[in-house]
Design an enzyme around this catalytic site. Structure first.
Site, PDB file in Angstrom:
ATOM      1  N   ASN A 210       0.843  -1.200   0.000  1.00  8.96           N
ATOM      2  CA  ASN A 210       0.000   0.000   0.000  1.00  8.96           C
ATOM      3  C   ASN A 210       0.879   1.251   0.000  1.00  8.96           C
ATOM      4  OD1 ASN A 210       0.560   0.817   2.842  1.00  8.96           O
ATOM      5  ND2 ASN A 210      -0.327  -1.203   3.227  1.00  8.96           N
ATOM      6  N   LYS A 289       8.968 -17.014 -10.828  1.00  9.00           N
ATOM      7  CA  LYS A 289       8.237 -15.858 -11.352  1.00  9.00           C
ATOM      8  C   LYS A 289       6.996 -16.312 -12.130  1.00  9.00           C
ATOM      9  CE  LYS A 289       8.783 -11.829 -14.222  1.00  9.00           C
ATOM     10  NZ  LYS A 289       9.217 -11.591 -15.564  1.00  9.00           N
ATOM     11  N   ASP A 306      -4.562 -10.031  12.907  1.00  7.95           N
ATOM     12  CA  ASP A 306      -4.674  -8.635  13.318  1.00  7.95           C
ATOM     13  C   ASP A 306      -3.746  -8.367  14.508  1.00  7.95           C
ATOM     14  OD1 ASP A 306      -5.605  -6.133  14.536  1.00  7.95           O
ATOM     15  OD2 ASP A 306      -7.130  -6.256  12.963  1.00  7.95           O
ATOM     16  N   ILE A 307      -2.676  -7.643  14.253  1.00  8.54           N
ATOM     17  CA  ILE A 307      -1.644  -7.401  15.281  1.00  8.54           C
ATOM     18  C   ILE A 307      -2.207  -6.556  16.424  1.00  8.54           C
ATOM     19  CG2 ILE A 307       0.657  -6.434  15.677  1.00  8.54           C
ATOM     20  CD1 ILE A 307       1.102  -6.729  12.584  1.00  8.54           C
ATOM     21  N   PHE A 323      -4.711   3.084  14.895  1.00 12.83           N
ATOM     22  CA  PHE A 323      -5.056   4.097  13.908  1.00 12.83           C
ATOM     23  C   PHE A 323      -6.233   3.562  13.101  1.00 12.83           C
ATOM     24  CE2 PHE A 323      -2.229   7.805  13.208  1.00 12.83           C
ATOM     25  CZ  PHE A 323      -1.454   7.646  14.341  1.00 12.83           C
ATOM     26  N   LYS A 337     -13.790   0.519  15.523  1.00 12.47           N
ATOM     27  CA  LYS A 337     -12.494  -0.152  15.734  1.00 12.47           C
ATOM     28  C   LYS A 337     -12.089  -0.061  17.206  1.00 12.47           C
ATOM     29  CE  LYS A 337     -10.705  -0.131  11.096  1.00 12.47           C
ATOM     30  NZ  LYS A 337     -10.300   0.667   9.980  1.00 12.47           N
ATOM     31  N   LYS A 341     -11.868  -3.795  18.689  1.00  8.11           N
ATOM     32  CA  LYS A 341     -10.507  -4.295  18.958  1.00  8.11           C
ATOM     33  C   LYS A 341     -10.097  -4.022  20.408  1.00  8.11           C
ATOM     34  CE  LYS A 341      -8.862  -3.726  14.167  1.00  8.11           C
ATOM     35  NZ  LYS A 341      -7.679  -3.669  13.319  1.00  8.11           N
TER      36      LYS A 341
HETATM   37  O1  PMT Z   1       2.807   6.060   6.566  1.00  8.52           O
HETATM   38  P1  PMT Z   1       2.229   7.393   6.091  1.00  8.52           P
HETATM   39  O2  PMT Z   1       2.411   7.583   4.602  1.00  8.52           O
HETATM   40  O3  PMT Z   1       2.757   8.543   6.909  1.00  8.52           O
HETATM   41  O4  PMT Z   1       0.641   7.353   6.308  1.00  8.52           O
HETATM   42  C1  PMT Z   1       0.130   7.300   7.598  1.00  8.52           C
HETATM   43  C2  PMT Z   1      -1.023   6.309   7.708  1.00  8.52           C
HETATM   44  C3  PMT Z   1      -2.215   6.815   6.924  1.00  8.52           C
HETATM   45  C4  PMT Z   1      -0.617   4.928   7.211  1.00  8.52           C
HETATM   46  C5  PMT Z   1      -1.347   6.201   9.263  1.00  8.52           C
HETATM   47  O5  PMT Z   1      -1.719   7.460   9.741  1.00  8.52           O
HETATM   48  C6  PMT Z   1      -2.485   5.212   9.522  1.00  8.52           C
HETATM   49  O6  PMT Z   1      -3.659   5.508   9.443  1.00  8.52           O
HETATM   50  N1  PMT Z   1      -2.100   3.946   9.856  1.00  8.52           N
HETATM   51  C7  PMT Z   1      -3.026   2.812   9.968  1.00  8.52           C
HETATM   52  C8  PMT Z   1      -3.358   2.296   8.581  1.00  8.52           C
HETATM   53  C9  PMT Z   1      -4.316   1.125   8.622  1.00  8.52           C
HETATM   54  O7  PMT Z   1      -3.933   0.043   8.317  1.00  8.52           O
HETATM   55  O8  PMT Z   1      -5.523   1.442   9.099  1.00  8.52           O
HETATM   56  P2  PMT Z   1      -6.732   0.363   9.198  1.00  8.52           P
HETATM   57  O9  PMT Z   1      -7.919   1.212   9.502  1.00  8.52           O
HETATM   58  O10 PMT Z   1      -6.768  -0.501   7.989  1.00  8.52           O
HETATM   59  O11 PMT Z   1      -6.328  -0.527  10.427  1.00  8.52           O
HETATM   60  C10 PMT Z   1      -6.706  -0.209  11.764  1.00  8.52           C
HETATM   61  C11 PMT Z   1      -5.623  -0.537  12.742  1.00  8.52           C
HETATM   62  O12 PMT Z   1      -5.381  -1.948  12.768  1.00  8.52           O
HETATM   63  C12 PMT Z   1      -4.291   0.114  12.454  1.00  8.52           C
HETATM   64  O13 PMT Z   1      -3.745   0.566  13.701  1.00  8.52           O
HETATM   65  C13 PMT Z   1      -3.439  -1.022  11.882  1.00  8.52           C
HETATM   66  O14 PMT Z   1      -2.053  -0.855  12.216  1.00  8.52           O
HETATM   67  C14 PMT Z   1      -4.026  -2.222  12.614  1.00  8.52           C
HETATM   68  N2  PMT Z   1      -3.900  -3.506  11.879  1.00  8.52           N
HETATM   69  C15 PMT Z   1      -4.552  -3.704  10.688  1.00  8.52           C
HETATM   70  C16 PMT Z   1      -4.460  -4.942  10.063  1.00  8.52           C
HETATM   71  C17 PMT Z   1      -3.680  -5.957  10.668  1.00  8.52           C
HETATM   72  N3  PMT Z   1      -3.555  -7.142  10.092  1.00  8.52           N
HETATM   73  N4  PMT Z   1      -3.054  -5.733  11.820  1.00  8.52           N
HETATM   74  C18 PMT Z   1      -3.145  -4.536  12.435  1.00  8.52           C
HETATM   75  O15 PMT Z   1      -2.540  -4.332  13.505  1.00  8.52           O
END
Ligand code: PMT
Length: 405
Positions: A210, A289, A306-307, A323, A337, A341
């Protein structure tokens, strides 16, 4: 050591013979990692030329008060917003008096009045002027209002007299400025931050990923270091320099990030999940490949672990901050969330738009927690990170106190 990495320092130079040291100060500020813009008062321009400071800062020097041209491009309000800190060095007796009175009769005074960022002054004047009750009262008033006063030092003065009133040396001022950003609100705590994207391999040369640059997470990690924490930063692949004074663990896939975070989480007091972890990965990773054919290709994906939820579910686990990156219904999805979570706090940011979010230098956010909400306007990710760290520390300490028997 780069103590001011990514900091935006607005250097005000007022009328004093010590203005000749401002050239060296600009050079050292930049060497410490800061971006510098200089604002020169009319008095300052009598002692050092705008051209010298422009050459050293690499930016145009601002010196005309409310100049129509400057105001159109970057007015005094914009300059006030741009800065992470303002340092007036040298600060003459006259400038200190104007600052104490809240005057806005030149560009530098207007910026100081319009700014909420930390303000520091480095007085420089004849020892008699410094010891005058009027000057001492002005300085006392400024101190009470939160202005940081660096120096002055004692010694031989340009006028031949000996006494207090010499501006601190540029290297001392750079060190003092570094201290401005050290808040101590996370002193003694262990903070774990995740940042950047993950890469989920399809074959040896292709992956799913991403747009995360890691900027937001790296800024949070730096702000946590400045706040006194021992920081572990688990980072996906990014093109950013490794921050100093922290432990950096580099990973590539969501599974590797899971392992690294879960290994460090039991020791952490706080976990901040700013990484954009892939929600899905290819079910099969091809050893060779993938060959191009004329037919459509279907990739089968499976969910990753999901961490964030796993950290939040740990018994005696850290205070957990997630986030939420959303394109619509930002706060509603973020609240979901927070609840689903079992997070202590969630930071919602809008992504996919023209400003903020992924890749951008700036970001805006809303922090949500049980019974609370705080919005942060669009600003540099560094500034936002420092404000978020202040809030996270506040919430962490509030919860800690509530849990004390
Ligand atoms: O890196 P930059 O370019 O500065 O951009 C910043 C950002 C937009 C990436 C950052 O501010 C941000 O929003 N990070 C979280 C991105 C994300 O994956 O959001 P989500 O809404 O999809 O996930 C929610 C939360 O679950 C996040 O804290 C994510 O780290 C966590 N997660 C998601 C999936 C997973 N398998 N494990 C997780 O821990």
């Amino acid at each position: 050591m780069q103590t001011l990495t990514n900091k935006r320092i607005l250097l005000g130079v007022s009328g004093s013979i010590a203005a000749y040291k401002s050239a060296e100060l600009v050079r050292l500020l930049r060497a410490a990692g800061a971006e510098v813009q200089v604002v020169l008062t009319r008095g300052g321009a009598e002692f050092i030329t705008p051209l010298t400071l422009q050459a050293l800062s690499g930016r145009p020097v601002h010196y005309r008060h409310l100049d129509p041209e400057t105001e159109a491009a970057m007015g005094h309000i914009e300059l006030a917003r741009w800065a992470d800190a303002i340092l007036v060095a040298p600060a003459s007796a006259d400038f200190l008096a104007r600052l104490a009175q809240g005057r806005a009769d030149d560009l530098l005074a207007s910026i100081c009045l319009a700014s909420e960022t930390p303000l520091a002054v480095a007085p420089a004047m004849n020892q008699r002027m410094w010891s005058q009750p009027a000057t001492r009262a002005n300085v006392e008033l400024l101190r009470r209002r939160g202005v940081r006063v660096f120096g002055p030092a004692s010694g031989e003065q340009a006028c031949g007299e000996v006494g207090e009133g010499r501006m601190l040396e540029p290297a001392e001022l750079v060190a003092c400025l570094g201290g401005l950003f050290e808040s101590g609100v996370l002193q003694g705590l262990q903070v774990l931050v995740s940042a950047g994207p993950t890469r989920e391999p399809i074959d040896p040369v292709r992956f799913l990923s991403n747009r995360s640059s890691g900027r937001m997470g790296y800024a949070l990690a730096r702000a946590a270091v400045e706040a006194g924490a021992a920081v572990t930063l688990v980072s996906g692949p990014v093109a950013l320099a490794a921050p100093q004074r922290l432990r950096l663990v580099q990973v590539e896939t969501a599974a590797e990030m899971y392992e690294a975070v879960m290994a460090a989480a039991p020791e952490a007091d706080l976990y901040i999940g700013a990484a954009a972890v892939a929600d899905y990965r290819p079910r099969r990773r091809l050893l060779d490949k993938l060959k191009k054919t004329a037919t459509p290709l279907t990739l089968e994906l499976e969910p990753t672990a999901d961490i964030l939820a796993a950290v939040a579910a740990l018994e005696d686990g850290p205070f957990t901050v997630g986030f939420a990156a959303e394109t619509t219904n930002v706060e509603d999805y973020a609240r979901a969330k927070l609840r689903d979570k079992s997070l202590d706090l969630v930071v919602a940011n809008r992504v996919g738009g023209a400003a903020g979010g992924f890749e951008a230098e700036n970001n805006a956010a809303v922090a949500l927690w049980a019974g609370g909400r705080k919005a942060f306007p669009l600003q540099s990710k560094d500034k936002l990170a420092r404000e978020l760290i202040r809030l996270i520390a506040e919430r962490y300490h509030a919860q800690d106190t509530a849990q004390d028997p």
